[in-house]
Structures are given as C-alpha cells and as structure tokens.
Design an enzyme around this catalytic site. Structure first.
Site, PDB file in Angstrom:
ATOM      1  NE  ARG A  11     -27.271  45.346  88.883  1.00 50.46           N
ATOM      2  CZ  ARG A  11     -28.775  45.380  88.591  1.00 50.46           C
ATOM      3  NH1 ARG A  11     -30.321  44.952  87.702  1.00 50.46           N
ATOM      4  NH2 ARG A  11     -29.095  44.528  89.603  1.00 50.46           N
ATOM      5  CB  ALA A  38      -7.875  26.950  78.260  1.00 48.56           C
ATOM      6  CG  ASP A  59     -13.416  21.082  70.607  1.00 49.74           C
ATOM      7  OD1 ASP A  59     -12.710  21.704  71.467  1.00 49.74           O
ATOM      8  OD2 ASP A  59     -13.204  19.561  70.823  1.00 49.74           O
ATOM      9  NE  ARG A  70      -5.999  23.775  79.629  1.00 50.57           N
ATOM     10  CZ  ARG A  70      -6.221  21.945  79.998  1.00 50.57           C
ATOM     11  NH1 ARG A  70      -5.892  21.698  81.097  1.00 50.57           N
ATOM     12  NH2 ARG A  70      -5.755  21.826  79.600  1.00 50.57           N
ATOM     13  CG  ASP A 129      -5.624  22.840  70.640  1.00 51.51           C
ATOM     14  OD1 ASP A 129      -5.658  22.576  69.384  1.00 51.51           O
ATOM     15  OD2 ASP A 129      -5.172  21.840  71.030  1.00 51.51           O
ATOM     16  CB  CYS A 170      -4.628  39.543  58.658  1.00 56.63           C
ATOM     17  SG  CYS A 170      -3.715  38.583  57.595  1.00 56.63           S
ATOM     18  CB  CYS A 190      -1.718  23.523  76.324  1.00 59.83           C
ATOM     19  SG  CYS A 190      -2.072  25.358  76.172  1.00 59.83           S
TER      20      CYS A 190
HETATM   21 ZN   LIG Z   1      -1.819  39.944  55.773  1.00 61.57          ZN
END
Ligand SMILES: [Zn+2]
Length: 344
Positions: A11, A38, A59, A70, A129, A170, A190
């Site tokens: 697909r 999330a 992480d 979430r 985050d 950037c 959050c």
């Molecule tokens: Zn820059």
C-alpha cells in the site's frame, strides 16, 4: 524486491511518492530518535511499520501510568514494572516489525555523549520535551551536517520543521532570533498545560512523513516550511522561515549547547521532580538495593532501574548514575537525598 516484502509494503509502494525504489531505500534506512514520549512513540510506530530498517531510540525516562493516555507504544504492564521507555518501546516495536533493527538506549542525551549517540546516523528525529535537548540536537546536526526534524506538541497544538543544515534555517535561526520566534511550545510544557494525544499524534504524523520522504530519497519533494496546527481550534498554518544571516549555530558555528556551557547538572523534569545527572560512572543497582533495603521503604528494582521511597520523596536510580527525585522541585533537597542514599 522479495515478493513477501513487496506484499507487506504494497500500500505504501503504490503511493507514487515512494514506489518500489523508495521502499527499497526505506528498508535500508537508519535514523535515531531522541526522546520516546508522546511524539516519539507515535513517530517510531509509524516509521517501523513503514519499514525503516534501523531505528535507535534514546530516552532517559521510565513508563508511568500518566503516560498511557498518549504514549502509544506502552501498556499498563510497562508502567507497573516501571520499564525504561527505551526498553519498552524496543520490545513493542520488535513485535510490530520483526525485520526492523531496533536499538533502545536508556540514556540522557548530554554534551558528553551526544556526538557518540547521534553520529553515523543520516537523520536525527526530535521526540524530546525540552528545548535544552533540542538545541543540543541542533548543534550536533549542524556541526555534522546531518538533517534533523524538529517537533513539539503541548496542549492542543504543536509544530514541526525539517532542518537541512546549510540549506534551510536551523532551530537557532528559528528561535534565537528576537521577534521572529513563534511562541508555541516554547513557554508552556506538557506538565503545565497538559497535552492531547491527538495533538501529539498529528504532529508525529507530519514528522514521520518528512522522515519517510528524506529516507526514501525524496529530498526534492520536501515542502521546506514550518507547519503548526491546533487540533482543538482547527487552525493549520505553514510558514516560510528565513535563515538568520548572523545565526549563532549554522553561520557562526558556535555550538554552545554541545560545548556544555548551558548544561546544568540538575534539571527540572516533570511537574514535581528533579533529575540529577552529574555522575557518569555506572552503579551496581542490585548491590545498592541490598544496601538500602534496611533503611528505606519499598525498594523495587528491575534490570534497568532501582526505585525506593523516603517519604515524601521517591527516588528512581538508573545504572548510569542518574537519579530522578520525585516530590520536590528544590535542587538542594534533591542533591542532599542523592548524596545520602546513593553516594556523593
Ligand atoms: Zn541557524
């Protein structure tokens, strides 16, 4: 292409922007994701299902019940066992697509390890985050000349922009230029404003599309704009951002975050906790657990972390020497608990 693989990805191959050649490139593609909350879980899910051949996930955190609303790769059992997110995500993604190589790394990206963890990957992905880490990723990406995709979501809105060092603005061009920065995602977090799973999912879907585009070799098809959206109000906006001719990072090549000038040893982490990450030596968690058991309450550990309570605080200690101290926002309280129970 192998007929079974062709069928599996049919697909996506049918989509003219990718085709069989694009799919073939995706199967051999490599990327590194920083942060698996999330945005990161939704993004990793899409990329691994799309056939991206190798994904490293960095992480620093562990799964908690408040994540499950979430963070779509995690389950109740992951929160019960307090599994590190990198470990839980790796397990789940392997089950989703056993032919992808997934490498979960429990680590806090810092100036000390950023180049080591990110070098050698042709695409860096933002699932973080906080802006401290994003600017660090931006420094590494610009220094090494590697594309990266910035993304953020909070409350019901979010934004994303693909950064091709030398060709596009950037993150420092976007956010360090006075009067030019869009406020979204910069002030609120959050932990103060909450976040809808659907907002993170929408931004992650845009980020995944850009990643697939780049990894499939369709850099020519990138739209090159900053996209922001609010799923609650239905507002959707794209902006052409200009490069800052005096940019600290991509013009003057001053990599302030990578050089560690703005990296604190203690960071606020969530609404009511402090992370200490000044030590880089490894801890023997089993030995620490045995030593602490007579002195503190509810010592629990798994293969990756040790957790115990010193009411009203809860300490979670990782094998790399980091600790997250819950129940305070006061760095001196956190530091003294760390010194007393883990070592100075
Ligand atoms: Zn820059």
């Amino acid at each position: 292409m192998d007929p079974k693989l062709y069928e599996k990805y049919s697909r996506q191959i049918l989509f003219a922007g990718i085709g069989e050649a694009g799919q073939q490139r995706l199967l051999g593609a490599r990327a590194v994701l920083v942060g698996c909350g999330a945005l990161g879980t939704a993004l990793a899910n899409l990329l691994v299902r799309a056939g991206v051949g190798h994904l490293r996930i960095v992480d620093r955190d562990f799964v908690e019940p408040s994540n499950l609303q979430r963070q779509t790769l995690f389950e109740e059992a992951d929160a019960r066992e307090a599994l590190p997110k990198a470990v839980a995500a790796e397990r789940r993604l392997r089950a989703i697509n056993s032919s992808a190589q997934i490498e979960g790394m429990v680590a806090d990206l810092s100036p000390r390890n950023a180049e080591e963890l990110l070098a050698g990957y042709p695409l860096l992905l933002d699932g973080t985050d906080n802006f401290e880490t994003r600017f660090l990723v931006n420094d590494v990406a610009v220094k090494l000349g590697v594309p990266w995709i910035y993304a953020a979501a909070v409350a019901s809105y979010g934004l994303t922009m693909t950064i091709l060092p030398g060709a596009t603005p950037c993150l420092a061009c976007l956010l360090e230029t006075p009067g030019k920065a869009p406020a979204a995602g910069v002030e609120e977090t959050c932990d103060t404003a909450g976040v809808l799973g659907s907002a993170a999912g929408a931004i992650a879907a845009l980020e995944a599309t850009e990643a697939i585009n780049l990894l499939a070799g369709r850099r020519d098809a990138l739209h090159g704009r900053l996209v922001s959206l609010d799923v609650w109000s239905g507002r959707f906006q794209t902006i052409q951002v200009e490069r800052d001719p005096g940019c600290r990072a991509c013009v003057r090549r001053e990599f302030r975050y990578l050089e560690g000038e703005s990296q604190p040893h203690l960071t606020l982490c969530g609404r009511d906790s402090v992370q200490i990450h000044e030590r880089s030596r490894r801890l023997d968690l089993a030995a620490l657990g045995r030593r602490l058991a007579p002195a503190v309450a509810e010592v629990r550990n798994n293969d990756f972390l040790l957790r115990f309570r010193v009411p009203p605080y809860e300490l979670t200690v990782f094998a790399d020497g980091r600790a997250i101290i819950k129940g305070t926002r006061d760095p001196s309280v956190a530091r003294s608990l760390y010194a007393r129970y883990i070592g100075a």
